[in-house]
Design a protein around this motif. Structure first.
Motif, PDB file in Angstrom:
ATOM      1  N   GLU A 725      11.981  -2.785 -18.002  1.00 11.29           N
ATOM      2  CA  GLU A 725      11.882  -4.131 -18.450  1.00 11.29           C
ATOM      3  C   GLU A 725      10.879  -4.848 -17.700  1.00 11.29           C
ATOM      4  OE1 GLU A 725      15.170  -7.161 -18.748  1.00 11.29           O
ATOM      5  OE2 GLU A 725      16.119  -5.241 -19.875  1.00 11.29           O
ATOM      6  N   GLN A 726      10.773  -4.669 -16.372  1.00 15.71           N
ATOM      7  CA  GLN A 726       9.574  -5.268 -15.664  1.00 15.71           C
ATOM      8  C   GLN A 726       8.055  -4.675 -15.989  1.00 15.71           C
ATOM      9  OE1 GLN A 726      10.126  -4.072 -11.380  1.00 15.71           O
ATOM     10  NE2 GLN A 726      11.676  -5.616 -11.061  1.00 15.71           N
ATOM     11  N   SER A 727       7.929  -3.742 -16.496  1.00 14.48           N
ATOM     12  CA  SER A 727       6.703  -3.303 -16.933  1.00 14.48           C
ATOM     13  C   SER A 727       6.458  -3.514 -18.429  1.00 14.48           C
ATOM     14  CB  SER A 727       6.440  -1.694 -16.335  1.00 14.48           C
ATOM     15  OG  SER A 727       7.600  -1.053 -16.908  1.00 14.48           O
ATOM     16  N   GLU A 728       7.532  -4.138 -19.061  1.00 18.67           N
ATOM     17  CA  GLU A 728       7.480  -4.156 -20.554  1.00 18.67           C
ATOM     18  C   GLU A 728       6.214  -4.541 -21.298  1.00 18.67           C
ATOM     19  OE1 GLU A 728      10.742  -6.722 -22.088  1.00 18.67           O
ATOM     20  OE2 GLU A 728      11.389  -5.109 -23.419  1.00 18.67           O
ATOM     21  N   ASP A 729       5.733  -5.836 -20.414  1.00 15.95           N
ATOM     22  CA  ASP A 729       4.661  -6.348 -20.740  1.00 15.95           C
ATOM     23  C   ASP A 729       3.315  -5.707 -20.928  1.00 15.95           C
ATOM     24  OD1 ASP A 729       6.028  -8.726 -20.890  1.00 15.95           O
ATOM     25  OD2 ASP A 729       4.589  -9.935 -19.577  1.00 15.95           O
ATOM     26  N   ARG A 730       3.260  -4.857 -19.683  1.00 18.67           N
ATOM     27  CA  ARG A 730       2.086  -3.808 -19.440  1.00 18.67           C
ATOM     28  C   ARG A 730       2.370  -2.812 -20.615  1.00 18.67           C
ATOM     29  NH1 ARG A 730      -1.512  -2.744 -16.151  1.00 18.67           N
ATOM     30  NH2 ARG A 730      -0.972  -4.140 -14.416  1.00 18.67           N
ATOM     31  N   ARG A 731       3.491  -2.541 -20.566  1.00  9.71           N
ATOM     32  CA  ARG A 731       3.734  -1.467 -21.626  1.00  9.71           C
ATOM     33  C   ARG A 731       3.266  -1.596 -23.310  1.00  9.71           C
ATOM     34  NH1 ARG A 731       7.167   2.961 -21.164  1.00  9.71           N
ATOM     35  NH2 ARG A 731       8.256   1.801 -19.366  1.00  9.71           N
ATOM     36  N   PHE A 732       3.790  -2.935 -23.616  1.00 12.97           N
ATOM     37  CA  PHE A 732       3.527  -3.559 -24.745  1.00 12.97           C
ATOM     38  C   PHE A 732       1.918  -3.613 -24.934  1.00 12.97           C
ATOM     39  CE2 PHE A 732       2.671  -7.768 -26.853  1.00 12.97           C
ATOM     40  CZ  PHE A 732       3.179  -7.352 -28.174  1.00 12.97           C
ATOM     41  N   GLN A 733       1.294  -4.288 -23.987  1.00 11.38           N
ATOM     42  CA  GLN A 733      -0.276  -4.425 -24.066  1.00 11.38           C
ATOM     43  C   GLN A 733      -1.088  -3.257 -24.240  1.00 11.38           C
ATOM     44  OE1 GLN A 733      -1.222  -6.875 -20.964  1.00 11.38           O
ATOM     45  NE2 GLN A 733      -3.293  -7.105 -21.406  1.00 11.38           N
TER      46      GLN A 733
END
Lengths: 859, 123
Positions: A725-733
């Motif tokens: 979840e913490q790296s969700e933004d990065r994964r998404f982007q």
């Protein structure tokens, strides 16, 4: 009104003119003129019949609309005649436009649409900061807030508020943990939002600390089914009754998206027991302000800085957070996602340019197939402009069709992004295709039509019958070469960007967290207030023991906040005069924490049963703490003190570093204290399982529930999930960027394939001659490959230069790689070259297999 | 006899813009007429000063019809030919009164300017 009245047909006028001529002739004949003379005299008197008819036809219409209508009809005819060509163009453009519309919709919802408050451009949040120690966005104490409020000249209103969690009583079930906002009566008028039902509380209720609450729309819908009866009903908060007096609109989610109700700040038990202290360092309040009309944020900042320096000079407690920062509410809400969204929008725009280039290439190729048509049109009197208009109109029809399809794609993509995208992008849920997005898509389609159609249209205008056999001139070939070069350059920029992001992601995955996140369950347990320290310690000791004895559990422990911890303000080392800022993170643990989390003990000992209330206060520190506060010394046995009212704490062990504040950050100095010596009421119970952790989750939850059903718990989750979840933004982007650059790569491959294919078809003759004169298979293959790869190499080289200039825009999104990372650049260039070689290979082989006899006979 | 050639154009006073409309409306006061009848009537009543270009007459008629000042329907002429007859509408009648008044004011004003006797002498 002309659209109601039937238009008089031209034939009717012609008939009338005929009748006029007959009548005139009759009259002339009566006057003595002879038969045929009378007819022609009548015609002479009338003047030019055709020009009158033309004038009649043209009246009330715009001719260009007429010709556009004809061009549009022609475009649709072409669509039916060449469905494959049209479909390829439409799909290519739909991909490009759809991606742009999708990202724009997100941007529109998150960044462009105004915040749902009255005059939101004048709202700001205020923070206490210490830039020297990189302490950002600290909250404020009540005495300081009062001084801000009375001392400033910039804000019309300032209000303070707090966020609290509470237990919402459910009849016949365990209580639910929720977030409330504790606000002043001036909070709602300051934001300028009215409730959809009932009312908000006033100053009088705030002063009397009345237990009244305003519900969020969501809680109203969920617990009261949206019934107006909710107003006047009671809700149970932390076991106390509060009366519902109003419901806020759905869009109102301030200060946090999960705020479920608003209560008077004074109504909470804490107001009299804890909050209302005169201490200037009890900084727990958020501050929101509305600027006076005409006052800018810079002015307000200067004003507040003046107050800050005055307060810091009078009150020593203020020196820890000596600055005040004014942050526009807009920046506060969405500032962190501005850059990533802008980068994404840039990337999809580049992708659209590649799509345009491919379409331009297709149009040029199709132009050569239609050379006869254009030559004939020219010969029949169509002007250059008229032909260009025809082609542009055709292209516009295709682009609009592409836009329409793209809008459909965007609709689907948006639903996916809203459902599966990162949850912490503010207002993402509001993303939808609205009028603004429609307008954007339309404008983009027109832009696309013009960009991709301009050169082909200009080109075609010059068609003549004489030239029609030699359609492609050197200028054309240069333009097509340039197009492919541009395509590869853009593709390289996108691929390099994606490569950097993917590499960052991979590096992040490989970061050693300092603990073992696999097979680890986590569950937050909140005892809430009302228990003594002994009772708290006993509860967690019991909980850990019970969970450890469950089947499938190898060990368990508890810690205050496993994956999140904020540094203490300061720390005092024994034997040193001044407190050091900022202090380490301090967390309380119960049970075998280091063993359960998988953190190695580097030296010293673990906590044991002797470390209890009354015995020597002890602590285990991490290596970062040792490095930061005792550089070059052995910290074992050293003593320190974090809270002024607590005794000295002795270091008994040193543990390995653990990245708890996110993998992207360096491990912070850390202190672990035993729960027995410093009890806490809210802890994460962590459980290491021997098999799949989710199989054990239900049993763990049930076991903890059975200790005391009135205790509120969060869901059981695996640590792995929480880290993801913490790296969700990065994964998404990264995945979006990657997807866009893959599409761009494919399109470039198609582009160069198309060009080389065309090159071969056009030069079949020449190749035949070469083969007849003795050129071998390999020679011909080399000829075509060389032609294609030269373009690819030039394009890639241009792209590398452009990418070197552009990737610094990504710098803030990268982890562990520099924006000009040579590995990424070389790798990207190689991938691009390989794809280009593959795309040229097919037409090259086709060229090499040309039968010279057939090739020469073709003409 | 009414003939028109391009050479004549320059020598003939161009019909003031809008004047043709006014003349047509006036011609129709006495009752419905077809286009050719209107043309002839204008010429005769103006004692052949105005030579109406028949083509532009039909465009003017079309314009008036679009404004609902006249309405038209097919009928039969005195000598049994099929013809399109134009008739004033109430709206057209009102326009005629309005435009005629306007016209008289203009004529009066222009006459005063063009007749120095009516003006005070300058010293």
């Amino acid at each position: 009104m002309f659209w109601r009245k039937k238009k008089r047909p031209l034939s009717d006028l012609s008939e009338e003119i005929e009748s006029h001529l007959a009548l005139e002739a009759d009259q002339l004949r009566e006057a003595g003129q002879g038969g045929n003379d009378a007819d022609s005299a009548a015609r002479r008197a009338f003047g030019n019949v055709t020009s009158v008819e033309e004038a009649f036809y043209e009246r009330g219409r715009w001719l260009w609309i007429d010709s556009i209508a004809r061009d549009v009809r022609q475009a649709f005819r072409l669509f039916r005649r060449r469905p494959a060509f049209s479909l390829v163009v439409i799909v290519t453009l739909a991909l490009g436009i759809g991606a742009n519309s999708t990202i724009f919709s997100v941007m529109n919802a998150v960044l462009l649409r105004p915040l749902p408050y009255r005059d939101p451009g004048r709202l700001a949040m205020l923070w206490q900061e210490n830039s020297a120690h990189e302490i950002r966005q600290g909250r404020v104490s009540l005495p300081n807030f009062e001084d801000w409020k009375s001392g400033n000249h910039s804000f019309e209103e300032l209000t303070f508020f707090g966020a609290q969690t509470f237990l919402l009583g459910n009849p016949g079930g365990p209580p639910e943990r929720m977030r409330s906002a504790r606000v002043s009566a001036d909070f709602f008028p300051l934001l300028g939002v009215e409730p959809v039902l009932g009312r908000v509380f006033g100053e009088e209720e705030e002063r009397r600390a009345e237990p009244v609450v305003v519900l969020s729309y969501r809680l109203w819908q969920r617990n009261f089914g949206g019934s107006p009866q909710a107003v006047g009903a009671d809700v149970l908060m932390d076991g106390r009754k509060s009366r519902v007096i109003g419901v806020m609109p759905e869009s109102f989610q301030y200060p946090f998206a999960d705020t479920q109700l608003w209560e008077p700040v004074t109504a909470h038990r804490y107001w009299t027991t804890r909050d209302h202290t005169g201490s200037r360092s009890f900084s727990i309040w958020f501050t929101l302000g509305r600027l006076r009309n005409g006052v800018g944020f810079d002015e307000a900042q200067a004003d507040m800085s003046r107050i800050a320096s005055r307060l810091a000079s009078i009150h020593p407690e203020n020196r820890e957070l000596p600055e005040i920062r004014v942050v526009p509410l807009r920046t506060q809400t969405t500032g962190s996602v501005e850059r990533p969204l802008a980068v994404l929008l840039g990337s999809v725009f580049l992708m659209l340019l590649i799509a345009c280039i491919n379409v331009a290439n297709l149009l040029l190729a199709s132009g050569s197939a239609r050379e006869r048509e254009f030559a004939v049109r020219r010969a029949l009197g169509a002007g250059r402009g008229r032909l260009a208009a025809l082609l542009l109109t055709e292209n516009l029809v295709l682009a609009l069709a592409g836009g329409l399809l793209g809008l459909g794609l965007a609709g689907v993509a948006l639903r996916g992004i809203v459902a599966y995208g990162p949850r912490d992008i503010p207002r993402l849920g509001e993303a939808r295709i609205d009028g603004t997005v429609l307008g954007f898509t339309f404008a983009l389609s027109v832009f696309t039509a013009i960009v991709s159609g301009l050169w082909p249209a200009f080109r075609t205008g010059g068609a003549t019958v004489a030239r029609s056999r030699h359609w492609f001139t050197a200028a054309d070939r240069r333009v097509r070469d340039l197009l492919v070069i541009g395509e590869f350059a853009i593709a390289l920029v996108l691929l390099a960007g994606a490569g950097l992001l993917v590499r960052s992601f991979a590096l992040l995955e490989r970061v050693d967290p300092g603990f073992r996140p696999d097979k680890l369950l986590i569950m937050r347990v909140d005892l809430h207030t009302g228990r003594t320290g002994e009772q708290q310690a006993a509860y967690f000791r019991d909980a850990v023991e019970r969970v450890r004895s469950l089947p499938g559990v190898s060990t368990a422990a508890a810690v205050t906040g496993f994956l999140r911890s904020d540094p203490e303000d300061s720390v005092l080392m024994e034997g040193r005069p001044a407190r050091q800022q900022p202090g380490p993170c301090a967390d309380v643990v119960s049970g075998p924490f280091l063993e359960t989390a998988g953190i190695p003990l580097k030296s010293g000992r673990l906590f044991n049963d002797d470390d209890r209330k009354g015995s020597t206060p002890v602590a285990i520190i991490n290596e970062a703490m040792a490095r930061t506060f005792w550089p070059g010394e052995n910290p074992m046995g050293k003593r320190f003190r974090i809270w002024a009212d607590q005794p000295w704490v002795e270091v008994i062990g040193i543990a390995g570093d653990m990245r708890r504040q996110g993998f992207e950050k360096q491990p912070a100095p850390q202190v672990f204290l035993p729960e027995e010596q410093r009890p806490d009421d809210m802890m994460d119970v962590i459980v290491r399982t021997s098999s799949d952790p989710m199989l054990t989750a239900a049993a763990v939850r049930k076991e903890i529930q059975s200790i005391d059903p009135t205790v509120a718990k969060f869901n059981v989750a695996t640590v792995g999930e929480q880290i993801a979840e913490q790296s969700e933004d990065r994964r998404f982007q990264t995945s979006l960027f990657g997807l866009f650059s893959l599409i761009a790569l494919t399109m470039s491959a198609i582009g160069i394939y198309g060009l080389m294919h065309f090159f071969v078809v056009e030069r079949t003759n020449e190749i035949g001659v070469r083969m007849a004169l003795g050129a071998r298979y390999a020679n011909v293959l080399g000829l075509v490959l060389k032609q294609g790869l030269t373009l690819a190499v030039v394009g890639t080289a241009v792209g590398v230069v452009a990418a070197l200039a552009l990737t610094h825009l990504l710098a803030s999104l990268l982890f562990g790689v520099s924006p000009t990372d040579p590995v990424t650049f070389v790798g990207t260039a190689l991938v691009l070259m390989a794809v280009a070689a593959l795309a040229c290979w097919v037409p090259a082989r086709r060229a090499a297999r040309v039968d010279p006899v057939l090739a020469l006979r073709r003409d | 006899m009414p003939t028109q050639s391009s050479n004549d154009d320059k020598e003939r006073a161009a019909l003031l813009q809008g004047t043709l409309d006014l003349l047509i409306l006036q011609t129709l006061v006495l009752g419905p007429r077809h286009g050719q009848g209107i043309a002839r009537s204008i010429q005769q009543q103006s004692e052949d000063v105005f030579l109406v270009d028949h083509g532009s007459l039909y465009l003017a008629l079309q314009r008036l019809e679009a404004k609902d000042w006249v309405k038209a329907e097919w009928g039969t002429s005195e000598n049994n030919r099929k013809a399109r007859f134009y008739q004033l509408t109430a709206k057209g009648r009102k326009q005629l009164t309005l435009k005629t008044g306007e016209w008289h004011r203009i004529v009066h004003a222009i006459a005063r300017i063009l007749t120095p006797a009516a003006e005070p002498e300058k010293g």
